[in-house]
Design a protein around this motif. Structure first.
Motif, mmCIF file in Angstrom:
data_model
loop_
_atom_site.group_PDB
_atom_site.id
_atom_site.type_symbol
_atom_site.label_atom_id
_atom_site.label_comp_id
_atom_site.label_asym_id
_atom_site.label_seq_id
_atom_site.Cartn_x
_atom_site.Cartn_y
_atom_site.Cartn_z
ATOM 1 N N TRP A 19 0.822 -1.212 -0.036
ATOM 2 C CA TRP A 19 0.015 0.010 0.042
ATOM 3 C C TRP A 19 0.841 1.148 0.077
ATOM 4 C CZ3 TRP A 19 -0.769 4.144 3.256
ATOM 5 C CH2 TRP A 19 -1.698 5.023 3.023
ATOM 6 N N ASN A 20 0.773 2.341 -0.988
ATOM 7 C CA ASN A 20 1.494 3.364 -1.271
ATOM 8 C C ASN A 20 0.861 4.467 -1.699
ATOM 9 O OD1 ASN A 20 3.729 4.916 -1.460
ATOM 10 N ND2 ASN A 20 5.158 3.465 -1.893
ATOM 11 N N PRO A 21 0.731 5.628 -0.854
ATOM 12 C CA PRO A 21 -0.053 6.747 -1.538
ATOM 13 C C PRO A 21 0.476 7.275 -2.794
ATOM 14 C CG PRO A 21 0.095 6.822 0.854
ATOM 15 C CD PRO A 21 0.910 5.770 0.454
ATOM 16 N N SER A 22 1.808 6.861 -2.814
ATOM 17 C CA SER A 22 2.845 7.349 -4.133
ATOM 18 C C SER A 22 2.037 6.923 -5.483
ATOM 19 C CB SER A 22 4.203 7.252 -4.074
ATOM 20 O OG SER A 22 4.850 7.834 -2.980
ATOM 21 N N TYR A 23 1.438 5.875 -5.319
ATOM 22 C CA TYR A 23 0.761 5.272 -6.551
ATOM 23 C C TYR A 23 -0.286 6.326 -7.186
ATOM 24 C CZ TYR A 23 3.019 0.732 -5.475
ATOM 25 O OH TYR A 23 3.886 -0.286 -5.155
ATOM 26 N N VAL A 24 -0.955 7.036 -6.188
ATOM 27 C CA VAL A 24 -1.756 8.169 -6.838
ATOM 28 C C VAL A 24 -1.039 9.508 -6.814
ATOM 29 C CG1 VAL A 24 -3.771 9.572 -6.184
ATOM 30 C CG2 VAL A 24 -3.911 7.102 -5.943
ATOM 31 N N PHE A 25 -0.393 9.795 -5.766
ATOM 32 C CA PHE A 25 0.415 11.171 -5.719
ATOM 33 C C PHE A 25 1.870 10.987 -5.988
ATOM 34 C CE2 PHE A 25 -2.904 10.992 -2.235
ATOM 35 C CZ PHE A 25 -3.685 12.214 -2.803
ATOM 36 N N ASP A 26 2.163 10.662 -7.454
ATOM 37 C CA ASP A 26 3.260 10.138 -8.034
ATOM 38 C C ASP A 26 4.001 11.443 -8.385
ATOM 39 O OD1 ASP A 26 2.070 11.166 -10.319
ATOM 40 O OD2 ASP A 26 2.062 9.144 -11.191
ATOM 41 N N ASP A 27 5.257 11.608 -9.032
ATOM 42 C CA ASP A 27 6.076 12.787 -9.113
ATOM 43 C C ASP A 27 5.371 13.656 -10.279
ATOM 44 O OD1 ASP A 27 8.103 11.642 -7.745
ATOM 45 O OD2 ASP A 27 9.098 10.700 -9.442
ATOM 46 N N ASN A 28 4.172 13.241 -10.904
ATOM 47 C CA ASN A 28 3.418 14.040 -11.837
ATOM 48 C C ASN A 28 2.272 14.606 -11.255
ATOM 49 O OD1 ASN A 28 5.396 13.454 -14.014
ATOM 50 N ND2 ASN A 28 4.193 11.514 -14.131
ATOM 51 N N TYR A 29 1.711 14.460 -10.059
ATOM 52 C CA TYR A 29 0.389 14.676 -9.494
ATOM 53 C C TYR A 29 0.598 16.422 -9.048
ATOM 54 C CZ TYR A 29 -3.730 14.811 -6.826
ATOM 55 O OH TYR A 29 -5.048 15.060 -6.416
ATOM 56 N N PHE A 30 1.729 16.756 -8.332
ATOM 57 C CA PHE A 30 1.843 18.058 -7.975
ATOM 58 C C PHE A 30 2.686 18.735 -8.892
ATOM 59 C CE2 PHE A 30 0.810 15.595 -3.804
ATOM 60 C CZ PHE A 30 -0.234 16.508 -3.523
ATOM 61 N N GLU A 31 2.723 20.098 -8.837
ATOM 62 C CA GLU A 31 3.200 20.893 -9.664
ATOM 63 C C GLU A 31 4.874 20.596 -9.354
ATOM 64 O OE1 GLU A 31 0.628 22.091 -8.169
ATOM 65 O OE2 GLU A 31 -0.755 23.092 -9.524
ATOM 66 N N THR A 32 5.158 20.775 -8.116
ATOM 67 C CA THR A 32 6.257 20.731 -7.765
ATOM 68 C C THR A 32 6.774 19.632 -6.390
ATOM 69 O OG1 THR A 32 6.249 22.295 -5.772
ATOM 70 C CG2 THR A 32 6.815 23.111 -8.235
ATOM 71 N N PRO A 33 7.996 19.308 -6.208
ATOM 72 C CA PRO A 33 8.238 18.251 -5.167
ATOM 73 C C PRO A 33 7.956 19.127 -3.789
ATOM 74 C CG PRO A 33 9.858 18.320 -6.669
ATOM 75 C CD PRO A 33 9.114 19.397 -7.193
ATOM 76 N N GLU A 34 8.136 20.503 -3.868
ATOM 77 C CA GLU A 34 7.879 21.049 -2.470
ATOM 78 C C GLU A 34 6.394 20.892 -2.212
ATOM 79 O OE1 GLU A 34 11.571 22.033 -4.218
ATOM 80 O OE2 GLU A 34 9.797 22.029 -5.375
ATOM 81 N N LYS A 35 5.389 20.984 -3.210
ATOM 82 C CA LYS A 35 4.120 21.003 -2.698
ATOM 83 C C LYS A 35 3.763 19.473 -2.385
ATOM 84 C CE LYS A 35 1.764 24.497 -5.682
ATOM 85 N NZ LYS A 35 0.881 24.909 -6.569
ATOM 86 N N ARG A 36 4.359 18.327 -3.016
ATOM 87 C CA ARG A 36 3.998 17.178 -2.502
ATOM 88 C C ARG A 36 4.469 17.026 -1.158
ATOM 89 N NH1 ARG A 36 6.517 11.950 -2.514
ATOM 90 N NH2 ARG A 36 5.120 10.503 -3.299
ATOM 91 N N LYS A 37 5.737 17.388 -0.673
ATOM 92 C CA LYS A 37 6.357 17.334 0.628
ATOM 93 C C LYS A 37 5.373 18.002 1.545
ATOM 94 C CE LYS A 37 10.604 18.018 2.943
ATOM 95 N NZ LYS A 37 10.409 18.960 3.954
ATOM 96 N N PHE A 38 4.878 19.158 1.187
ATOM 97 C CA PHE A 38 3.869 19.929 2.260
ATOM 98 C C PHE A 38 2.683 19.463 2.160
ATOM 99 C CE2 PHE A 38 0.576 22.873 3.265
ATOM 100 C CZ PHE A 38 1.329 23.877 4.153
ATOM 101 N N PHE A 39 2.099 18.624 1.409
ATOM 102 C CA PHE A 39 1.062 17.862 1.349
ATOM 103 C C PHE A 39 0.897 16.827 2.508
ATOM 104 C CE2 PHE A 39 -1.803 14.668 -0.087
ATOM 105 C CZ PHE A 39 -3.093 15.215 0.084
ATOM 106 N N PHE A 40 2.172 15.948 2.339
ATOM 107 C CA PHE A 40 2.020 14.794 3.261
ATOM 108 C C PHE A 40 2.793 15.359 4.725
ATOM 109 C CE2 PHE A 40 2.231 12.411 -0.709
ATOM 110 C CZ PHE A 40 1.077 11.675 -0.527
#
Length: 207
Positions: A19-40
Motif C-alpha cells: 500500500w503506497n499513496p505514491s501510486y496516486v500522488f506520484d511525481d506528476n501529481y503536484f506541480e513541484t516536489p515542494e508541494k508534494r512534501k508540504f501535502f504529506f
C-alpha cells in the motif's frame, strides 16, 4: 520445529500487502516536489490517516480537512476517493512464506492490522490469502490501533493467544517495540528473504 511457538501474528500493509499513496500522488501529481512534501507533512499526514485507521469516519475527516485547507481540496478528496489505486499487489514472496507456514498444523495465524473499517472490505475481496487466517483484528472496527497496548491485548483476549508463545511480524519499528513490551517475540519485516531467515533463527520450519 520450535515447540515454544504456536502462534504467528502478521501485520498486513507493508508485509503481505503493498500500500503506497505514491501510486496516486506520484511525481506528476503536484506541480513541484515542494508541494508534494508540504501535502504529506502538513495536510494529509500519516497521523491524520492513522486517525481513520482507528475508526474515525472518512467522510468527516475529509470534510474537516477540506475546511482547514480549502486550496488543497482536490488532493484531499483523492486521498480516499482514489484509495483503491494506492492498494498495490500482494507481496508475493511473503505470501509464499505464509503458504509454507500454513502447512504446519501446530501453528495458528492471526493478523493485527491498522486499517480503516471502511476500506478493509476492499482488501478482503481482493486478496484470497486473507481467508487463511484463524482471525483478523482490524483497528477501524475496534476503534483503536497499533501501537496502543489495548489493541494488542484485545487480540490476545479475543483469540486466547499466549504472547510468550507468539511471534509478531510488522514493518513499523514502533509497532514492533510495542509488541516486544507485551512479551511477544518480534520480527521487524524488511523484505521476504530477511523474514525467511529470521523465522529460521527462531527454529520455525518452512515447508
Amino acid at each position: 520445529m520450535n515447540k515454544s511457538i504456536d502462534t504467528i501474528i502478521f501485520d498486513l500493509g507493508g508485509v503481505l500487502i503493498d500500500w503506497n499513496p505514491s501510486y496516486v500522488f506520484d511525481d506528476n501529481y503536484f506541480e513541484t516536489p515542494e508541494k508534494r512534501k508540504f501535502f504529506f507533512e502538513n495536510v494529509c499526514t500519516s497521523d491524520w490517516n492513522e486517525n481513520q485507521d482507528a475508526g474515525y469516519p472518512i467522510a468527516n475527516a475529509t470534510a474537516e480537512k477540506m475546511a482547514e485547507f480549502p486550496e488543497w481540496e482536490k488532493p484531499i478528496r483523492d486521498f480516499y476517493g482514489r484509495w483503491e489505486e494506492m492498494l498495490g499487489d500482494a507481496i508475493h514472496d511473503t505470501v509464499e512464506i505464509f503458504r509454507e507456514l500454513k502447512q504446519n498444523p501446530d501453528l495458528k495465524f492471526y493478523a493485527l492490522t491498522s486499517w480503516s473499517a471502511e476500506t478493509f472490505p476492499v482488501a478482503l475481496d481482493r486478496f484470497e490469502f486473507l481467508q487463511w487466517f484463524d482471525g483478523i483484528l482490524v483497528s477501524g472496527e475496534e476503534k483503536t490501533r497499533k501501537p496502543f497496548p489495548d489493541f494488542y491485548q484485545r487480540l490476545f483476549d479475543r483469540f486466547s493467544i499466549n504472547p510468550a508463545k507468539a511471534v509478531f511480524i510488522d514493518d513499523n519499528i514502533r509497532n514492533v517495540h510495542a509488541a516486544e513490551a507485551h512479551g511477544l517475540k518480534e520480527i521487524q519485516f524488511k523484505n521476504p528473504a530477511q523474514l525467511r531467515e529470521d523465522l529460521k533463527k527462531l527454529y520455525i520450519e518452512l515447508k
